[in-house]
Design a protein around this motif. Structure first.
Motif, short mmCIF file in Angstrom:
data_model
loop_
_atom_site.label_atom_id
_atom_site.label_comp_id
_atom_site.label_asym_id
_atom_site.label_seq_id
_atom_site.Cartn_x
_atom_site.Cartn_y
_atom_site.Cartn_z
N ARG A 51 0.82 -1.22 0.00
CA ARG A 51 0.00 0.00 0.00
C ARG A 51 0.85 1.26 0.00
O ARG A 51 0.48 2.28 -0.59
N HIS A 52 2.00 1.19 0.63
CA HIS A 52 2.94 2.31 0.60
C HIS A 52 3.41 2.55 -0.83
O HIS A 52 3.46 3.70 -1.30
N ALA A 53 3.75 1.47 -1.54
CA ALA A 53 4.25 1.60 -2.91
C ALA A 53 3.18 2.16 -3.85
O ALA A 53 3.48 2.98 -4.73
N LYS A 54 1.92 1.73 -3.65
CA LYS A 54 0.85 2.23 -4.51
C LYS A 54 0.65 3.73 -4.33
O LYS A 54 0.38 4.45 -5.31
N ALA A 55 0.76 4.21 -3.10
CA ALA A 55 0.58 5.65 -2.86
C ALA A 55 1.81 6.44 -3.29
O ALA A 55 1.71 7.47 -3.96
N ARG A 56 2.99 5.94 -2.92
CA ARG A 56 4.22 6.68 -3.24
C ARG A 56 4.51 6.72 -4.73
O ARG A 56 5.26 7.57 -5.22
N ASN A 57 3.89 5.83 -5.48
CA ASN A 57 4.08 5.78 -6.93
C ASN A 57 3.68 7.08 -7.61
O ASN A 57 4.03 7.33 -8.77
N VAL A 58 2.95 7.95 -6.91
CA VAL A 58 2.52 9.22 -7.50
C VAL A 58 3.72 10.08 -7.92
O VAL A 58 3.67 10.77 -8.93
N ILE A 59 4.81 10.02 -7.16
CA ILE A 59 5.98 10.83 -7.51
C ILE A 59 6.67 10.26 -8.74
O ILE A 59 7.20 11.00 -9.57
N GLU A 60 6.64 8.92 -8.90
CA GLU A 60 7.22 8.31 -10.09
C GLU A 60 6.42 8.71 -11.33
O GLU A 60 6.99 9.01 -12.39
N ARG A 61 5.09 8.70 -11.23
CA ARG A 61 4.26 9.10 -12.37
C ARG A 61 4.45 10.58 -12.68
O ARG A 61 4.42 10.98 -13.85
N THR A 62 4.65 11.38 -11.65
CA THR A 62 4.86 12.82 -11.87
C THR A 62 6.15 13.07 -12.62
O THR A 62 6.19 13.87 -13.57
N PHE A 63 7.23 12.41 -12.22
CA PHE A 63 8.50 12.56 -12.93
C PHE A 63 8.38 12.05 -14.37
O PHE A 63 8.93 12.66 -15.30
N GLY A 64 7.68 10.93 -14.56
CA GLY A 64 7.52 10.40 -15.90
C GLY A 64 6.75 11.36 -16.80
O GLY A 64 7.12 11.58 -17.95
N LEU A 65 5.68 11.94 -16.27
CA LEU A 65 4.89 12.90 -17.03
C LEU A 65 5.69 14.15 -17.33
O LEU A 65 5.61 14.72 -18.43
N LEU A 66 6.48 14.61 -16.36
CA LEU A 66 7.29 15.81 -16.54
C LEU A 66 8.29 15.62 -17.69
O LEU A 66 8.43 16.49 -18.56
N LYS A 67 8.99 14.50 -17.70
CA LYS A 67 9.99 14.26 -18.74
C LYS A 67 9.36 13.99 -20.10
O LYS A 67 9.94 14.33 -21.13
N PHE A 68 8.17 13.39 -20.09
CA PHE A 68 7.49 13.16 -21.36
C PHE A 68 7.01 14.48 -21.96
O PHE A 68 7.02 14.67 -23.18
N ARG A 69 6.61 15.41 -21.11
CA ARG A 69 6.10 16.70 -21.59
C ARG A 69 7.21 17.58 -22.15
O ARG A 69 7.03 18.26 -23.16
N TRP A 70 8.36 17.58 -21.50
CA TRP A 70 9.44 18.51 -21.88
C TRP A 70 10.63 17.74 -22.42
O TRP A 70 11.36 17.08 -21.68
N GLY A 71 10.84 17.83 -23.72
CA GLY A 71 11.94 17.12 -24.38
C GLY A 71 13.30 17.56 -23.89
O GLY A 71 14.26 16.78 -23.95
N ILE A 72 13.42 18.77 -23.37
CA ILE A 72 14.72 19.28 -22.94
C ILE A 72 15.23 18.54 -21.71
O ILE A 72 16.42 18.59 -21.40
N LEU A 73 14.33 17.83 -20.99
CA LEU A 73 14.73 17.07 -19.81
C LEU A 73 15.13 15.64 -20.16
O LEU A 73 15.62 14.91 -19.29
N ARG A 74 14.93 15.23 -21.41
CA ARG A 74 15.22 13.87 -21.80
C ARG A 74 16.62 13.71 -22.40
O ARG A 74 17.05 12.59 -22.67
N SER A 75 17.31 14.80 -22.64
CA SER A 75 18.66 14.72 -23.20
C SER A 75 19.45 15.94 -22.76
O SER A 75 18.87 16.94 -22.31
N THR A 76 20.76 15.85 -22.88
CA THR A 76 21.61 16.94 -22.41
C THR A 76 21.47 18.17 -23.29
O THR A 76 21.25 18.07 -24.50
N SER A 77 21.57 19.33 -22.68
CA SER A 77 21.50 20.58 -23.43
C SER A 77 22.85 21.30 -23.36
O SER A 77 23.72 20.93 -22.57
N TYR A 78 22.98 22.34 -24.15
CA TYR A 78 24.26 23.03 -24.25
C TYR A 78 24.32 24.30 -23.39
O TYR A 78 25.25 25.08 -23.51
#
Length: 403
Positions: free
Chosen positions: A298-325
């Protein structure tokens, strides 16, 4: 006869004179035309300071129009938000962030340039081509909008509300007074050769270790970016808590965290040595076998919200998925900006257009008020471990009674 010859000679002379005059007039006309053309070119250069939006070439106007006026779907595909959200963001940046329009570039184009770079991680020369602007203009307005957006952190970062007794949310009802979840994530960066050793994480990549804290509705409460990839999660959390204006955890409330953090006041970690990850659970022999495993599930099911948030954040912004200059300082500020716009999108838009790509339940938004005492140390606490045992046993007794 001589008289006729003289008359013919006079006519020929007159015609020659007329021809010479014509050539002279043509020469004068051509000379004045060249002068006029040169004067116009000088005037164009002299009018650079009086350049207006209405003087843009048609392709500039057409490209901006296609981005923000055609349809919501086009705007979402290119700028990650619909037209209404884009207009509201421009309003906030102008009236709260202090963004100022120039004679050459209006607010909407400045923000569109900025979002294009974040969403697709386009190089400035590519954005320069699409917007028909100079490289200097693209770079200047990207940094200006970035500064204006960071001034909105107090507006866009949300205050979480603790889970109330009697909550009906299946993921969170077991964690009364919980505010959300926290974790760290790696974001690849580019640093000077001499600094690569410090930024190399356990996976061998050059990255920063970003501490993110979110509420159950997948909105960021706190973000700390800048620590090297080699830094431990627990060390970063201690730094965040002890900063003067850092991460504040009200006494009596707590966040869910994984085993990389200490189980102590303000931070509830799972049991070590027991199954934890969601893919390890199932039915029959894969179901929880004791109170520790049920708590971890039950802890993992609730805490998974931060994992989904990071996944959504990186999917939304391409600049976070690869190195920038960008310089490392600017890269850290970009990470913060991406999180702020993520919060803005989830607040303004009734439906996040990208959330359906991630498995997530419909979770209500929460907020905290009136709490002025905070956790100021991160350490192991026996009282906190006993309280965790009490929660776990309550979960297990309720679960076995219903089987």
């Amino acid at each position: 006869m001589d008289q006729v010859t003289n008359q013919q000679h006079i006519v020929v002379v007159i015609e020659d004179i007329i021809t010479i005059i014509k050539f002279f007039l043509l020469f004068v006309h051509a000379y004045k035309s060249l002068q006029s053309h040169g004067q116009r070119r000088r005037n164009v250069r002299g009018r650079a300071a009086r350049y207006r939006v209405t003087d843009k070439i048609p392709k500039q106007i057409e490209h901006l129009h296609d981005l923000i006026n055609i349809s919501d779907q086009t705007c979402i595909n290119n700028l990650r938000m619909d037209r209404n959200a884009f207009s509201r963001l421009c309003f906030l940046l102008e009236n709260v962030g202090g963004l100022v329009r120039t004679r050459n570039v209006q607010f909407t184009e400045q923000v569109a340039i900025f979002l294009t770079v974040l969403a697709h991680h386009e190089k400035h020369r590519v954005v320069q081509f699409h917007f028909k602007r100079s490289g200097y203009t693209i770079s200047k307005h990207f940094n200006v909008v970035l500064e204006a957006l960071l001034r909105l952190h107090s507006v866009l970062l949300i205050n979480p509300e603790p889970i109330q007794d009697g909550s009906t949310n299946e993921r969170w009802k077991w964690f009364k007074d919980c505010l959300g979840a926290l974790d760290g994530t790696y974001i690849d960066v580019r640093v000077p050769v001499g600094d690569k050793g410090r930024y190399r994480n356990r996976k061998g990549k050059i990255a920063v270790n970003v501490l993110g804290v979110c509420d159950p509705s997948m909105k960021f409460v706190y973000l700390l970016s800048g620590w090297e990839g080699s830094a431990a999660d627990s060390r970063i959390l201690r730094d965040a808590v002890t900063r003067p204006n850092g991460f504040k955890v009200p006494i009596g409330n707590y966040y869910l965290c994984d085993c990389g953090y200490t189980n102590g006041a303000g931070f509830l970690a799972p049991y070590r040595g027991s199954r934890y990850h969601l893919d390890e659970w199932g039915v029959g022999s894969s179901a929880p076998q004791n109170y520790r495993e049920l708590f971890n599930l039950r802890h993992a099911k609730a805490r998974n919200v931060i994992e989904r948030t990071f996944g959504l954040l990186k999917f939304r912004w391409g600049i976070l998925r690869s190195t920038s200059y960008y310089p490392i300082k600017t890269q850290n500020r970009i990470i913060m900006a991406c999180c702020l716009i993520h919060n803005f999108i989830r607040t303004v838009m009734s439906v996040d257009p990208l959330e359906h790509l991630f498995p997530a339940d419909v979770i209500n938004h929460y907020g905290v008020e009136g709490l002025d005492e905070y956790i100021d140390v991160v350490e192991t606490n026996q009282e906190w471990s006993d309280w965790r045992d009490h929660i776990a046993m309550s979960m297990y007794n309720d679960w076995t009674a219903r089987r």
